[in-house]
Design an enzyme around this catalytic site. Sequence first.
Site, PDB file in Angstrom:
ATOM      1  N   ASP A 112      -0.084   4.480  -0.079  1.00  0.00           N
ATOM      2  CA  ASP A 112      -0.779   5.718   0.307  1.00  0.00           C
ATOM      3  C   ASP A 112       0.145   6.734   0.967  1.00  0.00           C
ATOM      4  OD1 ASP A 112      -3.098   4.464  -0.510  1.00  0.00           O
ATOM      5  OD2 ASP A 112      -3.894   4.168   1.515  1.00  0.00           O
TER       6      ASP A 112
ATOM      7  N   ARG B  44       4.186  18.803   1.194  1.00  0.00           N
ATOM      8  CA  ARG B  44       4.822  19.969   0.589  1.00  0.00           C
ATOM      9  C   ARG B  44       4.117  20.433  -0.687  1.00  0.00           C
ATOM     10  NH1 ARG B  44       9.979  21.667   2.532  1.00  0.00           N
ATOM     11  NH2 ARG B  44       9.650  21.480   4.759  1.00  0.00           N
TER      12      ARG B  44
ATOM     13  N   ASN C 161       0.857  -1.191   0.000  1.00  0.00           N
ATOM     14  CA  ASN C 161       0.000   0.000   0.000  1.00  0.00           C
ATOM     15  C   ASN C 161       0.897   1.246   0.000  1.00  0.00           C
ATOM     16  OD1 ASN C 161      -1.418   2.271   1.103  1.00  0.00           O
ATOM     17  ND2 ASN C 161      -3.070   0.899   1.714  1.00  0.00           N
TER      18      ASN C 161
ATOM     19  N   GLY D 140      -1.919  -2.844  10.118  1.00  0.00           N
ATOM     20  CA  GLY D 140      -1.052  -2.854  11.288  1.00  0.00           C
ATOM     21  C   GLY D 140       0.006  -3.944  11.281  1.00  0.00           C
TER      22      GLY D 140
ATOM     23  N   HIS E  73      -5.543   3.704  -1.745  1.00  0.00           N
ATOM     24  CA  HIS E  73      -6.871   4.061  -1.224  1.00  0.00           C
ATOM     25  C   HIS E  73      -7.214   5.474  -1.675  1.00  0.00           C
ATOM     26  CE1 HIS E  73      -9.556   4.301   2.668  1.00  0.00           C
ATOM     27  NE2 HIS E  73     -10.232   4.627   1.579  1.00  0.00           N
TER      28      HIS E  73
ATOM     29  N   GLY F 141       1.033  -1.431   4.422  1.00  0.00           N
ATOM     30  CA  GLY F 141       1.417  -0.096   3.994  1.00  0.00           C
ATOM     31  C   GLY F 141       2.268   0.656   4.985  1.00  0.00           C
ATOM     32  N   HIS F 142       1.671   1.129   6.055  1.00  0.00           N
ATOM     33  CA  HIS F 142       2.304   2.099   6.938  1.00  0.00           C
ATOM     34  C   HIS F 142       3.671   1.638   7.432  1.00  0.00           C
ATOM     35  CE1 HIS F 142       2.952   4.395  10.679  1.00  0.00           C
ATOM     36  NE2 HIS F 142       2.434   5.374   9.974  1.00  0.00           N
TER      37      HIS F 142
ATOM     38  N   HIS G 102      -4.468  11.557   0.643  1.00  0.00           N
ATOM     39  CA  HIS G 102      -3.153  11.074   0.158  1.00  0.00           C
ATOM     40  C   HIS G 102      -3.218  10.774  -1.343  1.00  0.00           C
ATOM     41  CE1 HIS G 102      -5.127   7.415   1.489  1.00  0.00           C
ATOM     42  NE2 HIS G 102      -4.792   7.560   2.754  1.00  0.00           N
TER      43      HIS G 102
HETATM   44  N1  PXP Z   1      -5.909  -3.178   4.110  1.00  0.00           N
HETATM   45  C1  PXP Z   1      -6.856  -2.211   4.171  1.00  0.00           C
HETATM   46  C2  PXP Z   1      -8.218  -2.544   3.673  1.00  0.00           C
HETATM   47  C3  PXP Z   1      -6.560  -0.922   4.658  1.00  0.00           C
HETATM   48  O1  PXP Z   1      -7.514   0.020   4.724  1.00  0.00           O
HETATM   49  C4  PXP Z   1      -5.240  -0.648   5.054  1.00  0.00           C
HETATM   50  C5  PXP Z   1      -4.879   0.722   5.532  1.00  0.00           C
HETATM   51  O2  PXP Z   1      -5.037   1.645   4.507  1.00  0.00           O
HETATM   52  C6  PXP Z   1      -4.289  -1.671   4.951  1.00  0.00           C
HETATM   53  C7  PXP Z   1      -4.652  -2.925   4.504  1.00  0.00           C
HETATM   54  C8  PXP Z   1      -2.858  -1.454   5.315  1.00  0.00           C
HETATM   55  O3  PXP Z   1      -2.748  -1.149   6.667  1.00  0.00           O
HETATM   56  P1  PXP Z   1      -1.348  -0.610   7.200  1.00  0.00           P
HETATM   57  O4  PXP Z   1      -1.094   0.684   6.514  1.00  0.00           O
HETATM   58  O5  PXP Z   1      -1.570  -0.479   8.662  1.00  0.00           O
HETATM   59  O6  PXP Z   1      -0.329  -1.660   6.841  1.00  0.00           O
END
Ligand code: PXP
Length: 249
Positions: A19, A28, A17, A197, A53, A218-219, A60
């Site tokens: 995002d 910025r 991900n 997470g 997303h 993602g994060h 984002h």
């Molecule tokens: N799956 C879905 C459906 C999500 O909404 C998200 C967060 O945007 C993720 C996975 C990924 O989560 P994370 O960014 O905590 O890894």
Amino acid sequence: MTLSPAFPVRALRLGVNIDHVATVRNARGGTHPDPVAAAMAAVAAGADGITAHLREDRRHIRDADLARLRAEIAAPLNMEMAATDEMVAIALDLRPHACCIVPERRAEVTTEGGLDVAGQAAALAPRVRALREAGIRVSLFVDPDPAQIAASAEIGAAVVELHTGAYAEGRVGEYERLRRAAAQADAAGLEVHAGHGLTYGNVGPIAALPQVVELNIGHFLIGQAIFDGLAATIGRMRACMDAARNGAD
Ligand code: PXP
């Protein structure tokens, strides 16, 4: 885990991900860092797909990012979106490989809970059908709750993505709920994904669930890439997933 022909280990895909590459860019207001370039680097480093997303508030990822991701990235694109007429219209125009429908509230920092498929089946079903009829795989992001899984199968989703947020926060009993939900969804004919997470430290038990065939992360990956670079971070996450999947964890 011993591998037996009667219970083959299924391949486990990693969806990255991107995002939060856009979050940093937007801080910025310019063009750097470019989420499409990050997606290309992620695929080169072993990502099986890219997730983005498009939020209602475009905080984002923006419409133009999605269009470029669709045009420039060969790997499957998973568009996360709310179940609104606007997003369905964008998806029907964009034709991503998959759409993952998530609940969305403007005030939330991230997707906080799963979709209430059981409570909103009447509103969701026609949107799921429209996407499906356009050849898009529809995934519903749900908590590991038996009623939500059953409702997802009833309204014709192809996939459920199990919300691992509470597990990642260490909620007692959550892993068992995920384990049962994965088995229930698989038995109902749904493809099973999971995400939210996930980190190097907690991905193993989720990767080891035999019905889960895709993780969307993602994060943690984007944050860790600050220290190790995107390629090394994705490579290490893949290694964590594969070790757990193959029983070496
Ligand atoms: N799956 C879905 C459906 C999500 O909404 C998200 C967060 O945007 C993720 C996975 C990924 O989560 P994370 O960014 O905590 O890894």
